[in-house]
Design an enzyme around this catalytic site. Sequence first.
Site, PDB file in Angstrom:
ATOM      1  N   SER A   1       0.811  -1.214   0.000  1.00  0.00           N
ATOM      2  CA  SER A   1       0.000   0.000   0.000  1.00  0.00           C
ATOM      3  C   SER A   1       0.846   1.266   0.000  1.00  0.00           C
ATOM      4  O   SER A   1       0.478   2.261  -0.633  1.00  0.00           O
ATOM      5  CB  SER A   1      -0.938   0.004   1.213  1.00  0.00           C
ATOM      6  OG  SER A   1      -1.781  -1.125   1.186  1.00  0.00           O
ATOM      7  N   HIS A  17       0.911   4.398   4.513  1.00  0.00           N
ATOM      8  CA  HIS A  17       0.209   5.032   3.397  1.00  0.00           C
ATOM      9  C   HIS A  17       0.710   6.451   3.142  1.00  0.00           C
ATOM     10  O   HIS A  17       1.044   6.813   2.012  1.00  0.00           O
ATOM     11  CB  HIS A  17      -1.292   5.056   3.684  1.00  0.00           C
ATOM     12  CG  HIS A  17      -1.945   3.723   3.529  1.00  0.00           C
ATOM     13  ND1 HIS A  17      -3.311   3.554   3.502  1.00  0.00           N
ATOM     14  CD2 HIS A  17      -1.413   2.479   3.393  1.00  0.00           C
ATOM     15  CE1 HIS A  17      -3.593   2.265   3.346  1.00  0.00           C
ATOM     16  NE2 HIS A  17      -2.458   1.599   3.287  1.00  0.00           N
TER      17      HIS A  17
END
Length: 238
Positions: free
Chosen positions: A143, A189
């Site tokens: 991610s 992230h």
Amino acid sequence: MRVASVGHQCVECVRESGRNIRQAEAPFGGRPVTTPVVTWTLMAINVLFYLGEVVDASLVDRFEMSAPWVAAGEWWRMLTGAFLHAPPPSYWHILFNMWALYVIGPQLERMLGSLRFGAVYLLAALGGSVAVYLTGSASVGASGAIYGLFGAMFVVARRLGFDVRGVLWLIGINVVLTFVIPGISWQGHLGGLVTGALVTALFAYAPSRNRKAFQLGTALAVLAVYVLIVVFFTPLSG
């Protein structure tokens, strides 16, 4: 002599004219990309790691991104963790990341060139791991790298004069989901998002003179900064 459309040319003339022909390049340098080999390779590595998890569940514990273990010297976890995902029976994690890589990876690779695209992906993955190292504890997943590609999309679109509103909506929605859905590493992230945007900006806005040297130097500088952070800083998690 060689036959030409306007008569005949000597061999030396043909060779000299060939040297003066400018080779095609991707928009930000590098060879033009017809087949996005790096994108397919990254997808294959992620899938192979996941199949490894199916066979041996201990793979996650041994190779996940873990701040305490990195501080203890297992630095390779900062990259291996970016190729692992939540193990079965959780499938949404790898499916979303591979879908995102499949959708945006080829176009970005064609715009940046294969080497630069690979550098953005890996540095974004590393940036996410550094953020986890400093303020988190442990994480797995591509991610951080995927969010880095989101940031890269924004920079590329802005640099080429495209409408960036769609990209901003994409980034905004995913950032909100990062904080709404429990169990997601917001550090990974956001660290990947910032790194991907930064490295792509350094590539996209590099001066035309000595562009390749500038791009290589700045990518290595980002890598060096992250290495120094891990060497000289202690994670908050202890």
